[in-house]
Design an enzyme around this catalytic site. Structure first.
Site, PDB file in Angstrom:
ATOM      1  N   HIS A 195       0.675  -1.056   0.063  1.00 33.67           N
ATOM      2  CA  HIS A 195       0.056   0.045  -0.107  1.00 33.67           C
ATOM      3  C   HIS A 195       0.780   1.291  -0.006  1.00 33.67           C
ATOM      4  CE1 HIS A 195      -4.136  -0.744   0.224  1.00 33.67           C
ATOM      5  NE2 HIS A 195      -4.579   0.353   0.764  1.00 33.67           N
ATOM      6  N   ARG A 222      -5.358  -2.377  -9.642  1.00 37.58           N
ATOM      7  CA  ARG A 222      -6.124  -2.940 -10.903  1.00 37.58           C
ATOM      8  C   ARG A 222      -5.586  -2.506 -12.420  1.00 37.58           C
ATOM      9  NH1 ARG A 222      -9.551  -1.906  -6.558  1.00 37.58           N
ATOM     10  NH2 ARG A 222     -10.273   0.057  -7.208  1.00 37.58           N
TER      11      ARG A 222
END
Length: 355
Positions: free
Chosen positions: A192, A203
């Site tokens: 992250h 994505r």
């Protein structure tokens, strides 16, 4: 679909190659709207599917829309184009700079986030576009526990490891493109690295890897967000809570996410096959869903709308031969499902289902 597997889906896709220019264009338009709408909707963007389509394909904003959401969606599409162009240069290794540039493109600029603390005080912090995080980040899972991501101090080193691993693994060729994409996504999410936009970047990077290896790009559908998050959670349970362990996970460690990912890709690829190959005038598509209308009257009305958007009910009756009462009932169904919409200002029909 129940018995579909990734091998059969990819074989069916390969059997259609090479696609005609017309079919490539149809797929590209459909994917552009579907990917941007869903990837941003997962993160809370409020634009409808129809608003997204009109914005991305025609550059217009319809209805009431949050300015920031409009800007975010437009920037997302720029990021998608940037990713696709970068993936086409197949002999160029992946770099951290590309990932940071992609993030800068999505977020556009630094901005301040304000939060209310439990005691009523307000706090704020800066989101940095294109820069790794400067403050810790975590998530409260749907089971109520806090899950920590990599610390700001760990992040640069872990991102260097991630990019080095990907480039080496791609060259080595032991992992399939699907395994590479799934494992990259999982490792990246466990780091992250940014303060915002991590899911959207993950994505995009999945599709970077797939298209780099000549696989069709895929969409994580926002209506199936819970399945997506649960697969990640189940992999987390196997890997454990230590961020650096997640950032160096092996393919065997993420079996729940790999199973989910194979099923996702199989479904998305097979739907692409159907979209291109199925020749049934009563079959339409909306946000990745195949819609087989039970009566051809729906198709007659939709085609009439596409041909002449300003039709009245009387005009539709004249063109289709369907009674006004029946037309109104069918229109109510189409509007309720958000397959069509009528403009408030000009009264023209907008059709959001496609063939």
């Amino acid at each position: 679909m129940k018995y579909l597997n990734i091998k059969k889906a990819l074989a069916a896709w390969q059997a259609l190659q090479p696609l005609s220019e017309k079919d490539r264009g149809r797929l590209s338009r459909r994917f552009t709207v579907d990917f941007n709408y869903n990837s941003n909707h997962i993160e809370g963007n409020t634009l409808t599917y129809g608003q997204t389509e009109i914005l991305l394909l025609f550059g217009k904003v319809i209805g009431e829309a949050d300015v920031r959401d409009v800007q975010e969606m437009a920037a997302s599409n720029v990021g998608l184009k940037m990713m696709t162009e970068e993936a086409s240069v197949k002999d160029m290794p992946l770099t951290q700079n590309f990932i940071r540039t992609l993030h800068k493109t999505l977020l556009r600029e630094n901005y301040t986030v304000y939060r209310n603390l439990p005691g009523g005080q307000q706090t704020s912090y800066m989101i940095h576009a294109g820069q790794y995080k400067t403050r810790p980040n975590s998530v409260i899972t749907r089971y109520g526990d806090r899950f920590e991501y990599a610390s700001p101090e760990e992040t640069p080193g872990l991102m260097a490891d991630l990019v080095d691993w990907y480039n080496a693994a791609e060259q080595e060729g032991k992992l399939s493109p699907l395994e590479l994409a799934a494992l990259f996504h999982y490792r990246y999410i466990r780091i992250h690295p940014f303060e915002d936009g991590n899911g959207r970047i993950a994505r995009l990077m999945v599709n970077f890897i797939l298209t780099r290896h000549d696989y069709p790009m895929i969409v994580v559908r926002s209506r199936k967000k819970s399945e997506y998050l649960e697969a990640l959670h189940q992999a987390d349970m196997e890997v454990g809570p230590v961020p650096s362990d997640g950032a160096h996970a092996d393919i065997k460690d993420i079996r729940p996410f790999m199973k989910y990912f194979n099923e996702l890709v199989a479904t998305e690829v097979y739907n692409d096959v159907l979209f291109v190959s199925e020749k049934d005038e009563n079959v339409w598509w909306y946000d990745g869903e195949r819609i087989a209308f039970r009566t051809p009257n729906y198709t007659r009305i939709l085609n009439a709308m596409r041909t002449e958007p300003t039709l009245t009910l009387a005009d539709m009756k004249e063109l289709t031969g369907i009674s006004v009462t029946a037309i109104q009932k069918l229109l109510d169904q189409l509007i309720q499902k958000r397959y069509v919409e009528r403009g408030e200002k000009d009264g023209s029909w907008r059709v959001f289902v496609t063939q």
